[in-house]
Scaffold this motif. Sequence first.
Motif, mmCIF file in Angstrom:
data_model
loop_
_atom_site.group_PDB
_atom_site.id
_atom_site.type_symbol
_atom_site.label_atom_id
_atom_site.label_comp_id
_atom_site.label_asym_id
_atom_site.label_seq_id
_atom_site.Cartn_x
_atom_site.Cartn_y
_atom_site.Cartn_z
ATOM 1 N N CYS A 159 -14.818 -0.392 -8.504
ATOM 2 C CA CYS A 159 -15.588 -1.743 -8.577
ATOM 3 C C CYS A 159 -15.094 -2.786 -7.405
ATOM 4 O O CYS A 159 -13.715 -3.262 -7.621
ATOM 5 C CB CYS A 159 -15.320 -2.066 -10.071
ATOM 6 S SG CYS A 159 -16.193 -3.482 -10.602
ATOM 7 N N ASP A 160 -16.140 -3.032 -6.795
ATOM 8 C CA ASP A 160 -15.676 -4.112 -5.904
ATOM 9 C C ASP A 160 -16.105 -5.466 -6.413
ATOM 10 O O ASP A 160 -17.373 -5.757 -6.621
ATOM 11 C CB ASP A 160 -16.324 -3.824 -4.558
ATOM 12 C CG ASP A 160 -16.244 -4.954 -3.229
ATOM 13 O OD1 ASP A 160 -15.722 -6.069 -3.950
ATOM 14 O OD2 ASP A 160 -16.347 -4.819 -2.254
ATOM 15 N N PRO A 161 -15.336 -6.402 -6.785
ATOM 16 C CA PRO A 161 -15.677 -7.548 -7.436
ATOM 17 C C PRO A 161 -16.881 -8.461 -6.622
ATOM 18 O O PRO A 161 -17.830 -9.051 -7.450
ATOM 19 C CB PRO A 161 -14.460 -8.167 -7.676
ATOM 20 C CG PRO A 161 -13.437 -7.875 -6.522
ATOM 21 C CD PRO A 161 -13.811 -6.192 -6.535
ATOM 22 N N ALA B 156 -2.950 3.836 -2.816
ATOM 23 C CA ALA B 156 -4.272 3.325 -3.322
ATOM 24 C C ALA B 156 -5.109 4.576 -3.006
ATOM 25 O O ALA B 156 -6.105 4.951 -3.544
ATOM 26 C CB ALA B 156 -4.767 2.323 -3.014
ATOM 27 N N LYS B 157 -4.937 5.204 -1.439
ATOM 28 C CA LYS B 157 -5.868 5.998 -0.992
ATOM 29 C C LYS B 157 -5.659 7.512 -1.636
ATOM 30 O O LYS B 157 -6.759 8.267 -1.707
ATOM 31 C CB LYS B 157 -5.552 6.264 0.587
ATOM 32 C CG LYS B 157 -6.005 4.947 1.192
ATOM 33 C CD LYS B 157 -5.810 5.224 2.645
ATOM 34 C CE LYS B 157 -6.231 4.012 3.793
ATOM 35 N NZ LYS B 157 -5.923 4.213 5.287
ATOM 36 N N VAL B 158 -4.556 7.969 -2.257
ATOM 37 C CA VAL B 158 -4.446 9.146 -2.590
ATOM 38 C C VAL B 158 -5.471 9.709 -3.844
ATOM 39 O O VAL B 158 -6.247 10.706 -3.745
ATOM 40 C CB VAL B 158 -2.934 9.373 -3.401
ATOM 41 C CG1 VAL B 158 -2.776 10.679 -3.721
ATOM 42 C CG2 VAL B 158 -2.120 9.204 -2.048
ATOM 43 N N PRO B 159 -5.440 8.786 -4.897
ATOM 44 C CA PRO B 159 -6.579 9.050 -5.890
ATOM 45 C C PRO B 159 -8.134 8.987 -5.317
ATOM 46 O O PRO B 159 -8.686 9.630 -5.801
ATOM 47 C CB PRO B 159 -6.406 8.012 -7.117
ATOM 48 C CG PRO B 159 -5.674 6.990 -6.463
ATOM 49 C CD PRO B 159 -4.691 7.443 -5.360
ATOM 50 N N SER C 279 -10.708 -3.000 -1.292
ATOM 51 C CA SER C 279 -11.753 -3.810 -1.941
ATOM 52 C C SER C 279 -11.692 -3.646 -3.533
ATOM 53 O O SER C 279 -12.248 -4.371 -4.186
ATOM 54 C CB SER C 279 -13.041 -3.341 -1.244
ATOM 55 O OG SER C 279 -13.622 -2.264 -1.413
ATOM 56 N N ILE C 280 -11.555 -2.505 -3.913
ATOM 57 C CA ILE C 280 -11.522 -1.950 -5.351
ATOM 58 C C ILE C 280 -10.254 -1.888 -6.108
ATOM 59 O O ILE C 280 -10.245 -1.473 -7.025
ATOM 60 C CB ILE C 280 -12.145 -0.497 -5.379
ATOM 61 C CG1 ILE C 280 -11.690 0.667 -4.801
ATOM 62 C CG2 ILE C 280 -13.473 -0.615 -4.688
ATOM 63 C CD1 ILE C 280 -11.901 1.816 -4.861
ATOM 64 N N SER C 281 -9.122 -2.575 -5.072
ATOM 65 C CA SER C 281 -7.960 -2.493 -5.734
ATOM 66 C C SER C 281 -7.131 -3.819 -5.745
ATOM 67 O O SER C 281 -7.695 -4.768 -5.260
ATOM 68 C CB SER C 281 -6.948 -1.246 -4.973
ATOM 69 O OG SER C 281 -7.656 -0.143 -4.849
ATOM 70 N N LEU C 282 -5.819 -3.915 -6.336
ATOM 71 C CA LEU C 282 -5.096 -4.913 -6.240
ATOM 72 C C LEU C 282 -3.921 -4.498 -5.216
ATOM 73 O O LEU C 282 -2.936 -3.847 -5.855
ATOM 74 C CB LEU C 282 -4.889 -5.736 -7.523
ATOM 75 C CG LEU C 282 -5.758 -6.546 -8.170
ATOM 76 C CD1 LEU C 282 -5.489 -6.809 -9.573
ATOM 77 C CD2 LEU C 282 -6.167 -7.643 -7.205
#
Length: 334
Positions: A191-193, A231-234, A289-292
Amino acid sequence: MKLGINVGYWQRDPEDATETVLAAERQGYDSVFTAEAYGSDAFTTLAWYGARTSRIRLGTAVVQMSARTPAATAMHALTLDALSGGRVILGLGASGPQVVEGWYGVPFPRPLARTREYLRIVRDIWAREAPVVNDGPHYPLPYPGGAGLGKPLKSITRPLRPDIPVYLGAEGPKNVALAAEQADGWLPLFCDPEKIEEVFGGSLAGRKPGFEITATVTTVVAPLEEALTWAKVPLAFYIGGMGAKDKNFHLDLIGRLGFAEEAARVQELFMAGRRDEAIKAVPDALADSISLLGPLERIAERLELWKASPVTTLLVAGVKDEPTLKAIRNLVDA
């Protein structure tokens, strides 16, 4: 915006997430969600955490419909809801054909129609207004064959709440629209806010007042380059490994977020067994964009995008220690 945690799938190694769940409850987090794929189930771990907590709400993100009949899922939810004092949120999802047909051994087609039927039966069981019948083609009750002795039944257990909230895990536009029409909430995965209205606005147009959007967000507090790598692994796994080459709902969603060519390359590398290259091929912009991600100061800035979005609950995924959970809660409350 409320805060929760998503502890994901349970794995025998390395851990039991009880301490993280207890820390989240102490820090005032609203909910904890568990997951399942093709290994551990979501309900057992949720019951485990529920028995050790007293306030935090207990959600599934998501229970796979094909793993259980509607009646079995309704029984799981009403039992745990009563034992926990009314804390359950039932998150349901159709999964994909690879898992449904390869793991559960049941047909995948017509997921929208199956979801509608499934939802109706689950809610009829909880309502307990009459013996449950269903003349739909996917989950007929009573079963129109076998011994020929099936009869409509009503739950012998009165649920604590006949209106346990149901959220749907959905990625495609029609599935999201079904969630807005039929469910109490939506569980987006990637989800990109800044793009929720652009990508899903039409699908969400029919949502009722009080409709919940509960988004799982990978959160890594570390130097940005290191956080991006984690973050890229999953992401590489979901794009490349969680679906067939020509039928991957996660790949399709990444395309709608604006990264179709890059996602196709990630899938190509992953399926060729070049997994390290696939991870590196995930665009920084997509992961970010979809993470923190990054130091707390940067996460504070990024959180403003989520606060301004339609998301009602942010499910932190990947944070295990109480000091970081507290820091994120303080940032959200600021």
